[in-house]
Design a protein around this motif. Structure first.
Motif, PDB file in Angstrom:
ATOM      1  N   ASN A 179       0.804  -1.221   0.000  1.00 45.12           N
ATOM      2  CA  ASN A 179       0.000   0.000   0.000  1.00 45.12           C
ATOM      3  C   ASN A 179       0.834   1.268   0.000  1.00 45.12           C
ATOM      4  OD1 ASN A 179      -2.485  -1.211  -0.225  1.00 45.12           O
ATOM      5  ND2 ASN A 179      -2.860  -1.281   1.977  1.00 45.12           N
ATOM      6  N   TYR A 180       1.922   1.318   0.762  1.00 39.89           N
ATOM      7  CA  TYR A 180       2.694   2.563   0.751  1.00 39.89           C
ATOM      8  C   TYR A 180       3.358   2.766  -0.603  1.00 39.89           C
ATOM      9  CZ  TYR A 180       7.656   1.133   1.326  1.00 39.89           C
ATOM     10  OH  TYR A 180       8.928   0.653   1.130  1.00 39.89           O
ATOM     11  N   GLN A 181       3.794   1.681  -1.235  1.00 40.39           N
ATOM     12  CA  GLN A 181       4.373   1.808  -2.569  1.00 40.39           C
ATOM     13  C   GLN A 181       3.305   2.229  -3.576  1.00 40.39           C
ATOM     14  OE1 GLN A 181       6.284  -1.984  -3.178  1.00 40.39           O
ATOM     15  NE2 GLN A 181       7.969  -1.506  -1.792  1.00 40.39           N
ATOM     16  N   LEU A 182       2.107   1.684  -3.455  1.00 36.09           N
ATOM     17  CA  LEU A 182       1.012   2.076  -4.333  1.00 36.09           C
ATOM     18  C   LEU A 182       0.668   3.552  -4.156  1.00 36.09           C
ATOM     19  CD1 LEU A 182      -1.328   1.596  -6.294  1.00 36.09           C
ATOM     20  CD2 LEU A 182      -2.673   0.726  -4.361  1.00 36.09           C
ATOM     21  N   ASP A 183       0.636   4.042  -2.923  1.00 36.19           N
ATOM     22  CA  ASP A 183       0.324   5.459  -2.700  1.00 36.19           C
ATOM     23  C   ASP A 183       1.314   6.354  -3.434  1.00 36.19           C
ATOM     24  OD1 ASP A 183      -1.890   4.952  -1.100  1.00 36.19           O
ATOM     25  OD2 ASP A 183      -0.727   4.973   0.763  1.00 36.19           O
ATOM     26  N   GLY A 184       2.587   5.992  -3.405  1.00 41.82           N
ATOM     27  CA  GLY A 184       3.595   6.795  -4.086  1.00 41.82           C
ATOM     28  C   GLY A 184       3.463   6.762  -5.594  1.00 41.82           C
ATOM     29  N   ILE A 185       3.302   5.568  -6.182  1.00 40.40           N
ATOM     30  CA  ILE A 185       3.245   5.506  -7.650  1.00 40.40           C
ATOM     31  C   ILE A 185       1.897   5.990  -8.179  1.00 40.40           C
ATOM     32  CG2 ILE A 185       5.026   3.731  -7.771  1.00 40.40           C
ATOM     33  CD1 ILE A 185       2.868   1.687  -8.371  1.00 40.40           C
ATOM     34  N   HIS A 186       0.846   5.901  -7.352  1.00 36.25           N
ATOM     35  CA  HIS A 186      -0.436   6.509  -7.728  1.00 36.25           C
ATOM     36  C   HIS A 186      -0.272   8.021  -7.881  1.00 36.25           C
ATOM     37  CE1 HIS A 186      -4.674   7.654  -7.665  1.00 36.25           C
ATOM     38  NE2 HIS A 186      -4.487   8.333  -6.535  1.00 36.25           N
ATOM     39  N   ALA A 187       0.429   8.650  -6.939  1.00 37.28           N
ATOM     40  CA  ALA A 187       0.653  10.095  -7.030  1.00 37.28           C
ATOM     41  C   ALA A 187       1.507  10.444  -8.246  1.00 37.28           C
ATOM     42  CB  ALA A 187       1.310  10.599  -5.744  1.00 37.28           C
ATOM     43  N   LEU A 188       2.547   9.680  -8.501  1.00 38.35           N
ATOM     44  CA  LEU A 188       3.388   9.944  -9.678  1.00 38.35           C
ATOM     45  C   LEU A 188       2.578   9.820 -10.961  1.00 38.35           C
ATOM     46  CD1 LEU A 188       6.625   7.970  -8.687  1.00 38.35           C
ATOM     47  CD2 LEU A 188       6.335  10.453  -8.698  1.00 38.35           C
ATOM     48  N   ALA A 189       1.774   8.767 -11.064  1.00 41.15           N
ATOM     49  CA  ALA A 189       1.023   8.531 -12.291  1.00 41.15           C
ATOM     50  C   ALA A 189      -0.036   9.601 -12.525  1.00 41.15           C
ATOM     51  CB  ALA A 189       0.383   7.146 -12.247  1.00 41.15           C
ATOM     52  N   GLU A 190      -0.789   9.936 -11.483  1.00 38.18           N
ATOM     53  CA  GLU A 190      -1.895  10.884 -11.657  1.00 38.18           C
ATOM     54  C   GLU A 190      -1.410  12.314 -11.864  1.00 38.18           C
ATOM     55  OE1 GLU A 190      -5.043  10.372 -12.103  1.00 38.18           O
ATOM     56  OE2 GLU A 190      -4.872   8.201 -11.860  1.00 38.18           O
ATOM     57  N   LEU A 191      -0.323  12.704 -11.196  1.00 36.95           N
ATOM     58  CA  LEU A 191       0.122  14.097 -11.273  1.00 36.95           C
ATOM     59  C   LEU A 191       1.107  14.349 -12.405  1.00 36.95           C
ATOM     60  CD1 LEU A 191       0.582  14.829  -7.467  1.00 36.95           C
ATOM     61  CD2 LEU A 191      -1.432  15.225  -8.896  1.00 36.95           C
ATOM     62  N   LEU A 192       1.880  13.335 -12.790  1.00 37.62           N
ATOM     63  CA  LEU A 192       2.874  13.536 -13.846  1.00 37.62           C
ATOM     64  C   LEU A 192       2.429  13.009 -15.200  1.00 37.62           C
ATOM     65  CD1 LEU A 192       6.153  12.572 -11.912  1.00 37.62           C
ATOM     66  CD2 LEU A 192       4.952  14.785 -11.998  1.00 37.62           C
ATOM     67  N   LEU A 193       1.498  12.058 -15.184  1.00 38.07           N
ATOM     68  CA  LEU A 193       1.007  11.465 -16.443  1.00 38.07           C
ATOM     69  C   LEU A 193      -0.518  11.488 -16.458  1.00 38.07           C
ATOM     70  CD1 LEU A 193       3.423   8.391 -16.466  1.00 38.07           C
ATOM     71  CD2 LEU A 193       3.586  10.409 -17.951  1.00 38.07           C
ATOM     72  N   PRO A 194      -1.129  12.672 -16.297  1.00 36.49           N
ATOM     73  CA  PRO A 194      -2.599  12.740 -16.187  1.00 36.49           C
ATOM     74  C   PRO A 194      -3.277  12.221 -17.446  1.00 36.49           C
ATOM     75  CG  PRO A 194      -1.667  14.925 -16.545  1.00 36.49           C
ATOM     76  CD  PRO A 194      -0.516  14.017 -16.282  1.00 36.49           C
ATOM     77  N   GLY A 195      -4.332  11.442 -17.231  1.00 34.69           N
ATOM     78  CA  GLY A 195      -5.109  10.926 -18.351  1.00 34.69           C
ATOM     79  C   GLY A 195      -4.517   9.703 -19.018  1.00 34.69           C
ATOM     80  N   GLN A 196      -3.331   9.303 -18.623  1.00 39.95           N
ATOM     81  CA  GLN A 196      -2.685   8.141 -19.238  1.00 39.95           C
ATOM     82  C   GLN A 196      -3.033   6.886 -18.443  1.00 39.95           C
ATOM     83  OE1 GLN A 196       1.908   6.716 -20.035  1.00 39.95           O
ATOM     84  NE2 GLN A 196       1.345   8.822 -20.510  1.00 39.95           N
ATOM     85  N   GLU A 197      -3.547   5.873 -19.139  1.00 38.05           N
ATOM     86  CA  GLU A 197      -3.862   4.605 -18.485  1.00 38.05           C
ATOM     87  C   GLU A 197      -2.557   3.873 -18.189  1.00 38.05           C
ATOM     88  OE1 GLU A 197      -6.746   3.325 -17.436  1.00 38.05           O
ATOM     89  OE2 GLU A 197      -7.771   5.176 -17.993  1.00 38.05           O
ATOM     90  N   LEU A 198      -2.324   3.599 -16.926  1.00 33.25           N
ATOM     91  CA  LEU A 198      -1.071   2.968 -16.539  1.00 33.25           C
ATOM     92  C   LEU A 198      -1.359   1.932 -15.465  1.00 33.25           C
ATOM     93  CD1 LEU A 198       1.983   3.308 -17.203  1.00 33.25           C
ATOM     94  CD2 LEU A 198       2.152   4.756 -15.171  1.00 33.25           C
ATOM     95  N   GLN A 199      -0.916   0.698 -15.670  1.00 31.96           N
ATOM     96  CA  GLN A 199      -1.129  -0.356 -14.690  1.00 31.96           C
ATOM     97  C   GLN A 199      -0.277  -0.083 -13.456  1.00 31.96           C
ATOM     98  OE1 GLN A 199      -0.269  -4.296 -16.147  1.00 31.96           O
ATOM     99  NE2 GLN A 199      -0.714  -5.293 -14.184  1.00 31.96           N
ATOM    100  N   LEU A 200      -0.908  -0.127 -12.273  1.00 26.84           N
ATOM    101  CA  LEU A 200      -0.202   0.128 -11.020  1.00 26.84           C
ATOM    102  C   LEU A 200      -0.182  -1.075 -10.088  1.00 26.84           C
ATOM    103  CD1 LEU A 200      -1.462   3.735 -10.139  1.00 26.84           C
ATOM    104  CD2 LEU A 200       0.530   3.061 -11.496  1.00 26.84           C
ATOM    105  N   THR A 201      -1.057  -2.041 -10.295  1.00 23.67           N
ATOM    106  CA  THR A 201      -1.119  -3.235  -9.439  1.00 23.67           C
ATOM    107  C   THR A 201      -1.349  -4.462 -10.313  1.00 23.67           C
ATOM    108  OG1 THR A 201      -3.513  -2.981  -9.111  1.00 23.67           O
ATOM    109  CG2 THR A 201      -2.075  -1.956  -7.471  1.00 23.67           C
ATOM    110  N   GLY A 202      -1.242  -5.628  -9.692  1.00 24.51           N
ATOM    111  CA  GLY A 202      -1.583  -6.876 -10.372  1.00 24.51           C
ATOM    112  C   GLY A 202      -0.564  -7.373 -11.374  1.00 24.51           C
ATOM    113  N   PHE A 203       0.671  -6.880 -11.297  1.00 27.46           N
ATOM    114  CA  PHE A 203       1.692  -7.349 -12.248  1.00 27.46           C
ATOM    115  C   PHE A 203       1.958  -8.837 -12.040  1.00 27.46           C
ATOM    116  CE2 PHE A 203       2.914  -2.916 -11.108  1.00 27.46           C
ATOM    117  CZ  PHE A 203       2.650  -2.318 -12.333  1.00 27.46           C
ATOM    118  N   ARG A 204       1.931  -9.592 -13.131  1.00 29.16           N
ATOM    119  CA  ARG A 204       2.253 -11.011 -13.075  1.00 29.16           C
ATOM    120  C   ARG A 204       3.597 -11.325 -13.714  1.00 29.16           C
ATOM    121  NH1 ARG A 204      -0.779 -14.719  -9.920  1.00 29.16           N
ATOM    122  NH2 ARG A 204      -2.939 -13.965  -9.795  1.00 29.16           N
ATOM    123  N   THR A 205       4.078 -10.437 -14.547  1.00 32.50           N
ATOM    124  CA  THR A 205       5.337 -10.673 -15.252  1.00 32.50           C
ATOM    125  C   THR A 205       6.219  -9.436 -15.193  1.00 32.50           C
ATOM    126  OG1 THR A 205       4.556  -9.865 -17.402  1.00 32.50           O
ATOM    127  CG2 THR A 205       4.124 -12.190 -16.877  1.00 32.50           C
TER     128      THR A 205
END
Length: 473
Positions: free
Chosen positions: A174-200
């Motif tokens: 969760n703490y790692q998700l909170d950080g990359i969620h902020a990076l994705a939403e504020l630096l790459l707004p509107g871009q669909e980017l997978q943040l969880t559920g990586f299998r590979t």
């Protein structure tokens, strides 16, 4: 293995269904006085985990059971070369040392506690039952050792947990998700980017490349630097990167440069390693649905830095916090959440004494984790068994042999006397460490800031062992 651990296998025996190898290692005659002979043991547990041990000729009957940290694989040896010099310092002082590979590389928490206790049983069958066993772990192994401390009648008498992931695996996600969620939403707004559920690794690689490019671009503008500081605060990123002293308390620009340098190192590792946890749990336990990011920043020790950088950049931090809160919609796999709670989360029910040791600026196991762990132990009513120590240094698990050995000796004395007294005080640990002839020590009196990312998930059957003001739902 180092040269002192080479030698021919002298015996093979089967005990309790375990294959055990034993070799007597004789040091050269000219080195015998400084480096006594050791006996090397090893074998394979029923689930395929391998184990190894060293017993000095003058064994004092005490065993240090070492738990290693996260290994991406495929190599997964029983003996950890990173602990080799400390193991030598311990065997030179009469302790035996044993360790296991765990049954698998990566996030091995499904079996790691049993693998370590199986190693203890195998060692006892081969060398004789120790008079005392001290579990010692680093990083993920620090979490393993802290979980062993909660097992009744484990055969372990005390635990030293260093640079441990003591907030547990759920909070880690969760703490790692909170950080990359902020990076994705504020630096790459509107871009669909997978943040969880990586299998590979390939899935994670797409996200890593996008985030790394965005972070490097953001560092070139005041607005970007402010937003990096905000994301870094949610990821518990230290504001001290290198050098002998941290930036000044209000040197926010230097603190942000430190965070930027940490992020460049952190993003590839934490995003790249997430698939190992997801595959072990068969799902992603991370979530941010319902999280109030304004409340997270309000409780963060880095709030003043973030607000100052936002003012300098002419940005409205409240607007960005609203964006993060309204876009937070990731829910967990509840079966994976339950697995992580059962296998990878301390609940604080200590059965034996625990001494923790942590550096002040650790990017992979935030020092704030120690605040969370202390709270967990205190709420379980076991706080009399816990002491925490800190080393004034940057980096993950960057302890000296003197510091590691001093921690083991402090726990050994705690078990002798039955009380802590001043054994875990920084001055006492420093004196003990510097008396060993193994190098320096930098223990310091310290109290970590609040870990703000803990939360409880109420829509599923799992939970995050949350504390505090309840920032998620």
């Amino acid at each position: 293995m180092t040269q002192r651990r080479t030698g021919e296998t002298m015996h093979r025996l089967k005990t309790l269904g375990l294959t055990v190898s034993l070799a007597l290692i004789a040091a050269p005659a000219t080195a015998m006085a400084a480096e006594p002979a050791v006996t090397e043991l090893g074998g394979t547990l029923a689930n395929g985990a391998t184990w190894a041990a060293e017993v000095p000729a003058d064994w004092n009957g005490k065993l240090v059971l070492y738990s290693h940290g996260f290994r991406p694989g495929p190599d997964n040896p029983a003996w950890d070369q990173g602990f080799d010099s400390t193991a030598q310092a311990l065997t030179d002082r009469g302790f035996a040392v044993a360790s296991s590979s765990y049954a698998s590389a990566g996030w091995a928490l499904g079996t790691a506690v049993d693998d370590q206790l199986g190693t203890l049983a195998a060692f006892s069958a081969a060398a004789g039952e120790p008079d005392r066993t001290i579990a010692f772990g680093t990083s993920m192994g620090g979490l393993v050792s802290s979980l062993i401390a909660e097992v009744p009648n484990s055969g372990v008498d005390g635990v030293v947990s260093t640079c441990g992931l003591l907030g547990g695996g759920i909070n880690l996600n969760n703490y790692q998700l909170d950080g990359i969620h902020a990076l994705a939403e504020l630096l790459l707004p509107g871009q669909e980017l997978q943040l969880t559920g990586f299998r590979t690794g390939a899935e994670a690689g797409v996200t890593i490349n996008a985030l790394m490019g965005a972070v490097q671009q953001a560092q070139t503008t005041p607005e970007g630097r402010a937003r990096l500081a905000l994301a870094a605060a949610f990821m518990n990123t230290p504001t001290w990167f290198s050098g002998s002293t941290a930036p000044g308390h209000k040197d926010y620009a230097a603190q942000q440069v430190a965070q930027y340098n940490w992020l460049l190192q952190t993003i590839p590792f934490v995003v790249g390693s997430r698939s190992s946890i997801v595959n072990a749990a068969d799902g992603d336990s991370g979530w941010n649905a319902g999280v109030d990011y304004r409340a997270l920043l309000q409780d963060s020790a880095q709030r003043q830095q973030v607000e100052a950088l936002y003012r300098s950049a002419g940005l409205d931090v409240r607007g960005d916090l609203r964006t993060l809160t309204t876009t937070a919609d990731i829910t967990p796999d509840t079966d994976a959440l339950g697995w992580m709670d059962r296998t990878s989360t301390p609940h604080g029910n200590l059965q034996v004494p625990v001494l923790t040791m942590h550096t002040l600026a650790d990017i992979l196991a935030p020092v704030e984790y120690l605040e969370e762990y202390e709270e967990t132990v205190r709420e379980a009513g076991s706080n009399a068994l816990l002491r925490q120590s800190y080393v004034e240094r940057t980096g993950h698990c960057t302890f000296t042999d003197a510091e590691r050995t001093a921690a083991v000796l402090a726990m050994d004395e705690r078990l002798d006397t039955g009380r802590w007294a001043n054994l875990a005080e920084p001055k006492q640990l420093d004196r003990r460490a510097e008396s060993l002839g193994l190098g320096g020590a930098d223990f310091i009196k310290y109290r970590p800031a609040e870990f703000v990312n803990d939360r409880t998930y109420t829509a599923g059957h799992g939970h995050g062992n949350g504390h505090g003001s309840g920032k998620g739902s």
